[in-house]
Design a protein around this motif. Structure first.
Motif, PDB file in Angstrom:
ATOM      1  N   VAL A  47      -1.139   1.946  -3.544  1.00  0.00           N
ATOM      2  CA  VAL A  47      -0.158   1.377  -2.632  1.00  0.00           C
ATOM      3  C   VAL A  47      -0.630   1.722  -1.237  1.00  0.00           C
ATOM      4  CG1 VAL A  47       2.213   1.504  -1.804  1.00  0.00           C
ATOM      5  CG2 VAL A  47       1.757   1.539  -4.240  1.00  0.00           C
ATOM      6  N   ILE A  48      -0.729   0.734  -0.371  1.00  0.00           N
ATOM      7  CA  ILE A  48      -1.218   0.959   0.986  1.00  0.00           C
ATOM      8  C   ILE A  48      -0.035   1.040   1.934  1.00  0.00           C
ATOM      9  CG2 ILE A  48      -2.601   0.004   2.860  1.00  0.00           C
ATOM     10  CD1 ILE A  48      -4.429  -1.172   0.758  1.00  0.00           C
ATOM     11  N   ALA A  49      -0.029   2.066   2.754  1.00  0.00           N
ATOM     12  CA  ALA A  49       1.049   2.248   3.727  1.00  0.00           C
ATOM     13  C   ALA A  49       0.993   1.134   4.761  1.00  0.00           C
ATOM     14  CB  ALA A  49       0.898   3.602   4.411  1.00  0.00           C
ATOM     15  N   PRO A  50       2.139   0.547   5.096  1.00  0.00           N
ATOM     16  CA  PRO A  50       2.157  -0.450   6.173  1.00  0.00           C
ATOM     17  C   PRO A  50       1.716   0.208   7.481  1.00  0.00           C
ATOM     18  CG  PRO A  50       4.236  -0.455   4.953  1.00  0.00           C
ATOM     19  CD  PRO A  50       3.454   0.731   4.496  1.00  0.00           C
ATOM     20  N   GLU A  51       1.158  -0.583   8.375  1.00  0.00           N
ATOM     21  CA  GLU A  51       0.658  -0.049   9.637  1.00  0.00           C
ATOM     22  C   GLU A  51       1.793   0.616  10.415  1.00  0.00           C
ATOM     23  OE1 GLU A  51      -1.513  -1.630  13.676  1.00  0.00           O
ATOM     24  OE2 GLU A  51      -1.788  -2.747  11.822  1.00  0.00           O
ATOM     25  N   GLY A  52       1.538   1.834  10.876  1.00  0.00           N
ATOM     26  CA  GLY A  52       2.525   2.580  11.643  1.00  0.00           C
ATOM     27  C   GLY A  52       3.493   3.378  10.790  1.00  0.00           C
ATOM     28  N   TYR A  53       3.343   3.324   9.474  1.00  0.00           N
ATOM     29  CA  TYR A  53       4.239   4.034   8.566  1.00  0.00           C
ATOM     30  C   TYR A  53       3.477   5.137   7.830  1.00  0.00           C
ATOM     31  CZ  TYR A  53       7.876   0.476   9.080  1.00  0.00           C
ATOM     32  OH  TYR A  53       8.848  -0.346   9.568  1.00  0.00           O
ATOM     33  N   THR A  54       4.189   6.179   7.464  1.00  0.00           N
ATOM     34  CA  THR A  54       3.627   7.242   6.640  1.00  0.00           C
ATOM     35  C   THR A  54       4.526   7.428   5.425  1.00  0.00           C
ATOM     36  OG1 THR A  54       4.823   8.938   7.874  1.00  0.00           O
ATOM     37  CG2 THR A  54       2.559   8.479   8.566  1.00  0.00           C
ATOM     38  N   PRO A 106     -10.452  -1.479  14.355  1.00  0.00           N
ATOM     39  CA  PRO A 106      -9.078  -1.030  14.143  1.00  0.00           C
ATOM     40  C   PRO A 106      -9.002  -0.138  12.920  1.00  0.00           C
ATOM     41  CG  PRO A 106      -9.318  -3.342  13.565  1.00  0.00           C
ATOM     42  CD  PRO A 106     -10.622  -2.899  14.171  1.00  0.00           C
ATOM     43  N   ALA A 107      -8.120   0.809  12.984  1.00  0.00           N
ATOM     44  CA  ALA A 107      -7.963   1.729  11.864  1.00  0.00           C
ATOM     45  C   ALA A 107      -7.415   0.970  10.663  1.00  0.00           C
ATOM     46  CB  ALA A 107      -7.024   2.865  12.246  1.00  0.00           C
ATOM     47  N   THR A 108      -8.012   1.187   9.515  1.00  0.00           N
ATOM     48  CA  THR A 108      -7.515   0.552   8.302  1.00  0.00           C
ATOM     49  C   THR A 108      -6.429   1.444   7.712  1.00  0.00           C
ATOM     50  OG1 THR A 108      -9.242   1.621   7.016  1.00  0.00           O
ATOM     51  CG2 THR A 108      -9.674  -0.612   7.791  1.00  0.00           C
ATOM     52  N   PRO A 109      -5.427   0.850   7.090  1.00  0.00           N
ATOM     53  CA  PRO A 109      -4.366   1.661   6.505  1.00  0.00           C
ATOM     54  C   PRO A 109      -4.926   2.606   5.458  1.00  0.00           C
ATOM     55  CG  PRO A 109      -3.803  -0.668   6.455  1.00  0.00           C
ATOM     56  CD  PRO A 109      -5.219  -0.562   6.903  1.00  0.00           C
ATOM     57  N   THR A 110      -4.393   3.787   5.425  1.00  0.00           N
ATOM     58  CA  THR A 110      -4.834   4.777   4.461  1.00  0.00           C
ATOM     59  C   THR A 110      -4.087   4.569   3.164  1.00  0.00           C
ATOM     60  OG1 THR A 110      -5.140   6.332   6.249  1.00  0.00           O
ATOM     61  CG2 THR A 110      -5.070   7.249   4.028  1.00  0.00           C
ATOM     62  N   PRO A 111      -4.838   4.328   2.059  1.00  0.00           N
ATOM     63  CA  PRO A 111      -4.138   4.135   0.800  1.00  0.00           C
ATOM     64  C   PRO A 111      -3.487   5.439   0.346  1.00  0.00           C
ATOM     65  CG  PRO A 111      -6.500   3.745   0.531  1.00  0.00           C
ATOM     66  CD  PRO A 111      -6.254   4.149   1.947  1.00  0.00           C
ATOM     67  N   VAL A 112      -2.332   5.308  -0.247  1.00  0.00           N
ATOM     68  CA  VAL A 112      -1.645   6.449  -0.807  1.00  0.00           C
ATOM     69  C   VAL A 112      -1.696   6.270  -2.310  1.00  0.00           C
ATOM     70  CG1 VAL A 112       0.550   7.656  -0.974  1.00  0.00           C
ATOM     71  CG2 VAL A 112      -0.146   6.618   1.189  1.00  0.00           C
ATOM     72  N   VAL A 113      -2.372   7.156  -2.979  1.00  0.00           N
ATOM     73  CA  VAL A 113      -2.487   7.072  -4.425  1.00  0.00           C
ATOM     74  C   VAL A 113      -1.793   8.300  -5.006  1.00  0.00           C
ATOM     75  CG1 VAL A 113      -4.064   6.791  -6.379  1.00  0.00           C
ATOM     76  CG2 VAL A 113      -4.709   5.933  -4.140  1.00  0.00           C
ATOM     77  N   PRO A 114      -0.490   8.188  -5.262  1.00  0.00           N
ATOM     78  CA  PRO A 114       0.238   9.357  -5.698  1.00  0.00           C
ATOM     79  C   PRO A 114      -0.140   9.829  -7.096  1.00  0.00           C
ATOM     80  CG  PRO A 114       1.648   7.442  -5.675  1.00  0.00           C
ATOM     81  CD  PRO A 114       0.331   7.028  -5.128  1.00  0.00           C
ATOM     82  N   ASP A 115      -0.418   8.903  -7.997  1.00  0.00           N
ATOM     83  CA  ASP A 115      -0.880   9.277  -9.326  1.00  0.00           C
ATOM     84  C   ASP A 115      -1.462   8.046 -10.003  1.00  0.00           C
ATOM     85  OD1 ASP A 115       2.552   9.479 -10.296  1.00  0.00           O
ATOM     86  OD2 ASP A 115       1.237   7.754 -10.454  1.00  0.00           O
ATOM     87  N   ALA A 116      -2.118   8.261 -11.109  1.00  0.00           N
ATOM     88  CA  ALA A 116      -2.828   7.168 -11.773  1.00  0.00           C
ATOM     89  C   ALA A 116      -1.888   6.183 -12.447  1.00  0.00           C
ATOM     90  CB  ALA A 116      -3.803   7.734 -12.790  1.00  0.00           C
ATOM     91  N   THR A 117      -0.616   6.516 -12.582  1.00  0.00           N
ATOM     92  CA  THR A 117       0.296   5.642 -13.309  1.00  0.00           C
ATOM     93  C   THR A 117       1.002   4.636 -12.419  1.00  0.00           C
ATOM     94  OG1 THR A 117       2.139   7.177 -13.078  1.00  0.00           O
ATOM     95  CG2 THR A 117       0.746   7.424 -15.020  1.00  0.00           C
TER      96      THR A 117
END
Length: 158
Positions: free
Chosen positions: A54-61, A37-48
């Motif tokens: 923060v990991i996107a919930p499944e099915g969300y962008t 199964p595809a693992t959620p793609t982490p969203v790392v907007p910035d180092a702070t």
């Protein structure tokens, strides 16, 4: 005499119950090949952003530009913590002097509106995600206890 009759009836019921045989099954030593199964793609907007990821919930962008949503769309959406658990609810959006969104106001804790702790989260502390149906959720890597330890939000006087 009644006691003996009860014992005899109970014994008869137990003896007439179907017997279930135990079966043993040999499991394969290697699992069959299946697509993982595809693992959620982490969203790392910035180092702070809190602890960083923060990991996107499944099915969300991630909502890339907050100017594409209205305050009404985010008011009342769930605020989830790092493990996906519900830690609060978005109450409002705070606008900066320029009229642009500057952060989310969240209610943490409480029950049925009592005992809630209202805090302001900057966009470096929370991300908003949406799915194909337009449903939204806010996600922070801060825990409920960390949010409760933050100072109470006081609305600026206008």
């Amino acid at each position: 005499m009644k006691r003996q009759a009860s014992v005899l009836i109970a014994s008869a019921l137990l003896l007439s119950a179907p017997a279930f045989a135990q079966t043993t099954e040999t499991l394969p030593t290697t699992p069959p090949a299946v697509d993982a199964p595809a693992t959620p793609t982490p969203v790392v907007p910035d180092a702070t952003l809190g602890a960083g990821t923060v990991i996107a919930p499944e099915g969300y962008t991630a909502v890339p530009d907050f100017s594409t949503v209205t305050a009404e769309q985010v008011q009342g959406i769930a605020l989830n913590g790092p493990a996906g658990e519900s830690i609060g609810q978005v109450a409002d959006v705070e606008l900066g002097a320029d009229g642009a969104a500057s952060g989310l106001i969240a209610d943490v804790g409480g029950f049925l509106g009592f005992g809630e702790h209202r805090v302001k989260l900057g966009f470096d502390q929370v991300r908003v995600f949406s799915n194909a149906d337009g449903d939204m959720v806010a996600v922070s890597d801060l825990t409920k206890d960390q949010l409760k330890a933050m100072p109470e939000y006081v609305s600026p006087e206008t």
